[in-house]
Scaffold this motif. Sequence first.
Motif, PDB file in Angstrom:
ATOM      1  N   ALA A 197      58.471 -16.028   9.205  1.00 32.94           N
ATOM      2  CA  ALA A 197      59.392 -17.035   9.753  1.00 32.94           C
ATOM      3  C   ALA A 197      60.803 -16.502   9.916  1.00 32.94           C
ATOM      4  O   ALA A 197      61.363 -15.912   8.991  1.00 32.94           O
ATOM      5  CB  ALA A 197      59.408 -18.259   8.837  1.00 32.94           C
ATOM      6  N   SER A 198      61.341 -16.704  11.075  1.00 33.34           N
ATOM      7  CA  SER A 198      62.747 -16.434  11.443  1.00 33.34           C
ATOM      8  C   SER A 198      63.063 -14.957  11.667  1.00 33.34           C
ATOM      9  O   SER A 198      64.176 -14.625  12.086  1.00 33.34           O
ATOM     10  CB  SER A 198      63.742 -17.024  10.416  1.00 33.34           C
ATOM     11  OG  SER A 198      64.059 -16.100   9.394  1.00 33.34           O
ATOM     12  N   LEU A 199      62.121 -14.073  11.414  1.00 28.74           N
ATOM     13  CA  LEU A 199      62.366 -12.649  11.656  1.00 28.74           C
ATOM     14  C   LEU A 199      62.039 -12.291  13.107  1.00 28.74           C
ATOM     15  O   LEU A 199      61.346 -13.028  13.811  1.00 28.74           O
ATOM     16  CB  LEU A 199      61.516 -11.798  10.710  1.00 28.74           C
ATOM     17  CG  LEU A 199      61.978 -11.866   9.248  1.00 28.74           C
ATOM     18  CD1 LEU A 199      60.952 -11.210   8.336  1.00 28.74           C
ATOM     19  CD2 LEU A 199      63.334 -11.178   9.087  1.00 28.74           C
ATOM     20  N   ALA A 200      62.521 -11.137  13.551  1.00 28.87           N
ATOM     21  CA  ALA A 200      62.287 -10.712  14.938  1.00 28.87           C
ATOM     22  C   ALA A 200      60.794 -10.582  15.215  1.00 28.87           C
ATOM     23  O   ALA A 200      60.353 -10.788  16.342  1.00 28.87           O
ATOM     24  CB  ALA A 200      63.002  -9.394  15.201  1.00 28.87           C
ATOM     25  N   HIS A 201      60.011 -10.235  14.188  1.00 28.61           N
ATOM     26  CA  HIS A 201      58.573 -10.086  14.397  1.00 28.61           C
ATOM     27  C   HIS A 201      57.808 -11.340  13.966  1.00 28.61           C
ATOM     28  O   HIS A 201      56.619 -11.255  13.640  1.00 28.61           O
ATOM     29  CB  HIS A 201      58.052  -8.825  13.700  1.00 28.61           C
ATOM     30  CG  HIS A 201      58.404  -8.747  12.244  1.00 28.61           C
ATOM     31  ND1 HIS A 201      59.693  -8.548  11.797  1.00 28.61           N
ATOM     32  CD2 HIS A 201      57.647  -8.844  11.127  1.00 28.61           C
ATOM     33  CE1 HIS A 201      59.697  -8.520  10.473  1.00 28.61           C
ATOM     34  NE2 HIS A 201      58.473  -8.702  10.044  1.00 28.61           N
ATOM     35  N   GLN A 202      58.484 -12.495  13.967  1.00 25.42           N
ATOM     36  CA  GLN A 202      57.765 -13.758  13.736  1.00 25.42           C
ATOM     37  C   GLN A 202      56.599 -13.858  14.725  1.00 25.42           C
ATOM     38  O   GLN A 202      56.731 -13.523  15.898  1.00 25.42           O
ATOM     39  CB  GLN A 202      58.722 -14.943  13.914  1.00 25.42           C
ATOM     40  CG  GLN A 202      58.004 -16.294  13.873  1.00 25.42           C
ATOM     41  CD  GLN A 202      58.964 -17.492  13.868  1.00 25.42           C
ATOM     42  OE1 GLN A 202      59.948 -17.478  13.134  1.00 25.42           O
ATOM     43  NE2 GLN A 202      58.687 -18.504  14.667  1.00 25.42           N
ATOM     44  N   ARG A 203      55.451 -14.332  14.234  1.00 23.23           N
ATOM     45  CA  ARG A 203      54.304 -14.610  15.108  1.00 23.23           C
ATOM     46  C   ARG A 203      53.834 -16.022  14.821  1.00 23.23           C
ATOM     47  O   ARG A 203      53.942 -16.500  13.693  1.00 23.23           O
ATOM     48  CB  ARG A 203      53.149 -13.642  14.820  1.00 23.23           C
ATOM     49  CG  ARG A 203      53.422 -12.218  15.202  1.00 23.23           C
ATOM     50  CD  ARG A 203      52.110 -11.430  15.324  1.00 23.23           C
ATOM     51  NE  ARG A 203      51.200 -11.686  14.214  1.00 23.23           N
ATOM     52  CZ  ARG A 203      49.863 -11.687  14.327  1.00 23.23           C
ATOM     53  NH1 ARG A 203      49.284 -11.464  15.500  1.00 23.23           N
ATOM     54  NH2 ARG A 203      49.100 -11.904  13.266  1.00 23.23           N
ATOM     55  N   GLU A 204      53.247 -16.639  15.809  1.00 20.93           N
ATOM     56  CA  GLU A 204      52.930 -18.058  15.715  1.00 20.93           C
ATOM     57  C   GLU A 204      51.540 -18.309  16.288  1.00 20.93           C
ATOM     58  O   GLU A 204      51.212 -17.827  17.371  1.00 20.93           O
ATOM     59  CB  GLU A 204      53.994 -18.797  16.516  1.00 20.93           C
ATOM     60  CG  GLU A 204      53.738 -20.226  16.808  1.00 20.93           C
ATOM     61  CD  GLU A 204      54.649 -20.692  17.960  1.00 20.93           C
ATOM     62  OE1 GLU A 204      55.437 -19.884  18.499  1.00 20.93           O
ATOM     63  OE2 GLU A 204      54.531 -21.864  18.323  1.00 20.93           O
ATOM     64  N   CYS A 205      50.738 -19.022  15.545  1.00 18.32           N
ATOM     65  CA  CYS A 205      49.384 -19.353  15.988  1.00 18.32           C
ATOM     66  C   CYS A 205      49.234 -20.875  15.987  1.00 18.32           C
ATOM     67  O   CYS A 205      49.412 -21.514  14.944  1.00 18.32           O
ATOM     68  CB  CYS A 205      48.380 -18.717  15.028  1.00 18.32           C
ATOM     69  SG  CYS A 205      46.658 -19.123  15.353  1.00 18.32           S
ATOM     70  N   ARG A 206      48.927 -21.455  17.140  1.00 19.88           N
ATOM     71  CA  ARG A 206      48.745 -22.913  17.224  1.00 19.88           C
ATOM     72  C   ARG A 206      47.268 -23.241  17.129  1.00 19.88           C
ATOM     73  O   ARG A 206      46.433 -22.543  17.723  1.00 19.88           O
ATOM     74  CB  ARG A 206      49.286 -23.439  18.558  1.00 19.88           C
ATOM     75  CG  ARG A 206      50.740 -23.142  18.796  1.00 19.88           C
ATOM     76  CD  ARG A 206      51.640 -24.090  18.034  1.00 19.88           C
ATOM     77  NE  ARG A 206      53.032 -23.746  18.319  1.00 19.88           N
ATOM     78  CZ  ARG A 206      53.995 -24.629  18.502  1.00 19.88           C
ATOM     79  NH1 ARG A 206      53.747 -25.924  18.390  1.00 19.88           N
ATOM     80  NH2 ARG A 206      55.223 -24.236  18.765  1.00 19.88           N
ATOM     81  N   SER A 207      46.968 -24.311  16.434  1.00 16.51           N
ATOM     82  CA  SER A 207      45.578 -24.687  16.252  1.00 16.51           C
ATOM     83  C   SER A 207      45.527 -26.178  15.911  1.00 16.51           C
ATOM     84  O   SER A 207      46.469 -26.921  16.203  1.00 16.51           O
ATOM     85  CB  SER A 207      44.981 -23.825  15.134  1.00 16.51           C
ATOM     86  OG  SER A 207      43.614 -24.114  14.936  1.00 16.51           O
ATOM     87  N   ASP A 208      44.422 -26.599  15.324  1.00 18.91           N
ATOM     88  CA  ASP A 208      44.377 -27.938  14.745  1.00 18.91           C
ATOM     89  C   ASP A 208      43.676 -27.859  13.395  1.00 18.91           C
ATOM     90  O   ASP A 208      43.188 -26.791  13.004  1.00 18.91           O
ATOM     91  CB  ASP A 208      43.741 -28.972  15.692  1.00 18.91           C
ATOM     92  CG  ASP A 208      42.283 -28.695  15.981  1.00 18.91           C
ATOM     93  OD1 ASP A 208      41.610 -28.010  15.167  1.00 18.91           O
ATOM     94  OD2 ASP A 208      41.796 -29.152  17.022  1.00 18.91           O
ATOM     95  N   LEU A 209      43.636 -28.976  12.684  1.00 15.88           N
ATOM     96  CA  LEU A 209      43.156 -28.940  11.307  1.00 15.88           C
ATOM     97  C   LEU A 209      41.734 -28.391  11.212  1.00 15.88           C
ATOM     98  O   LEU A 209      41.438 -27.550  10.357  1.00 15.88           O
ATOM     99  CB  LEU A 209      43.234 -30.349  10.694  1.00 15.88           C
ATOM    100  CG  LEU A 209      42.813 -30.464   9.229  1.00 15.88           C
ATOM    101  CD1 LEU A 209      43.667 -29.575   8.349  1.00 15.88           C
ATOM    102  CD2 LEU A 209      42.897 -31.918   8.751  1.00 15.88           C
ATOM    103  N   SER A 210      40.856 -28.823  12.101  1.00 18.73           N
ATOM    104  CA  SER A 210      39.451 -28.404  11.984  1.00 18.73           C
ATOM    105  C   SER A 210      39.262 -26.920  12.282  1.00 18.73           C
ATOM    106  O   SER A 210      38.384 -26.279  11.715  1.00 18.73           O
ATOM    107  CB  SER A 210      38.571 -29.239  12.917  1.00 18.73           C
ATOM    108  OG  SER A 210      38.931 -28.998  14.252  1.00 18.73           O
ATOM    109  N   ALA A 211      40.102 -26.359  13.157  1.00 16.77           N
ATOM    110  CA  ALA A 211      39.887 -24.973  13.622  1.00 16.77           C
ATOM    111  C   ALA A 211      40.834 -23.971  12.998  1.00 16.77           C
ATOM    112  O   ALA A 211      40.730 -22.770  13.273  1.00 16.77           O
ATOM    113  CB  ALA A 211      40.032 -24.928  15.152  1.00 16.77           C
TER     114      ALA A 211
END
Lengths: 256, 256
Positions: A197-211
């Motif tokens: 979080a907040s670093l230049a190499h932050q990565r983000e994965c979107r999903s939902d609760l079941s998956a």
Amino acid sequence: MNAKVWLVGAGPGDPELLTLKAVRALHEADVVMIDDLVNDAVLEHCPAARVIPVGKRGGCRSTPQAFIHRLMLRYARQGKCVVRLKGGDPCIFGRGGEEAQWLRERGVEVELVNGITAGLAGATQCDIPLTLRGVARGVTLVTAHTQDDSQLNWQALAQGGTTLVIYMGVAKLGEIRDQLLAGGMAADTPVAMIENASLAHQRECRSDLSAMAEDASAFELKSPAILVIGAVAAVVEEQKIAAFGSSCTAYGVQAL
Amino acid sequence: MNAKVWLVGAGPGDPELLTLKAVRALHEADVVMIDDLVNDAVLEHCPAARVIPVGKRGGCRSTPQAFIHRLMLRYARQGKCVVRLKGGDPCIFGRGGEEAQWLRERGVEVELVNGITAGLAGATQCDIPLTLRGVARGVTLVTAHTQDDSQLNWQALAQGGTTLVIYMGVAKLGEIRDQLLAGGMAADTPVAMIENASLAHQRECRSDLSAMAEDASAFELKSPAILVIGAVAAVVEEQKIAAFGSSCTAYGVQAL
């Protein structure tokens, strides 16, 4: 004699999220004891101090807490100004309360300096407001780490109506999913999993609760990461989909 | 052209709790739109900017939200760098999410800067760690303000096992007490009520769930104040009582 221990939150990683008070503490420091998750870049504010790494991470070789306590006490009793630099905020999963208590019982002056916690900064960098009128009237921060023996009521957390931010949950995604589903949370509740979080190499994965457990595995999500679970995690996503006519469930964003 | 709107958290009041990034935004600002609860002292970082007060407070004369939106847009379209300065964090009860969305839909570049939220700073200044191993494995921040029409499940909040931090609750203490008692929270759950968190004139009233409304009234507790409800609110108190052999339920602490 300027004997004192500052317990200082260094924020989530971005060195610009340090507070002015933390910078002042670093300027005054003779000794800086720095945690694993703190960005070394903040040490530019204490070029003359002695810097001691005292990392602690679940599952890895780490510095025992009792040793850290004794080291702080020893330097303070030598009349040194000690800064104990922690990731995020010292009193949100940072043991700041414990360390302050231990030192004060031994007559050491302690001052706590708040920092921006990773869950907040990570969500903000992903354009997720943790509270949003009409969507989430509050936010709950919890740790999935089991060294804490206090009890969490997952059913209550599933039903509280607040955005859920979970720290140290990467190794327990399946268990968290099962508990929240059993507690009555909807399977399609949006989830954002945010690494570094907040670093230049932050990565983000979107999903939902079941998956989320499968998606995190495919994404190769690694610690440190935070999970944001709740309707707010999809608000900006939905706007983007409305604007660009495309959809996605898991993707990485570099250097947001 | 440096047209841009920064939505910046100014922290809880203590001007030293501003982040370095907030200071940079203020340095770059042509126009600063400042909320009621922001400490004017932070304006030392933008001596050349035009400063516009746009206060909003429940029950008082305030600047309509639509007017604030239009003003930000107008200055941004003139090519100005606008800083919207909010108390605490822009995305924790700060409408940062709404304002960012509204501006981006109109093609304005927006950057959010996190701030220390008042509940965290107030608790820290009272030596209350919001999380503590073996006592509270998490913390829930909620607003009691009714202009938010999303639902809170007080029963779930009463049973979640997290420390409860309630913003904007001074006018609703009786109602909050009744809801939490009905939800199964123990009547003797410790409570700290903290007025003007992190400022020199911070005042603090200790009580418990059953007595908090009466104690706040006797104390003449005023907004802005935050409530910290949970076992952590008594941890340091108990240490002090153990050390000095005295007890108290409500008292004020000046200039902590």
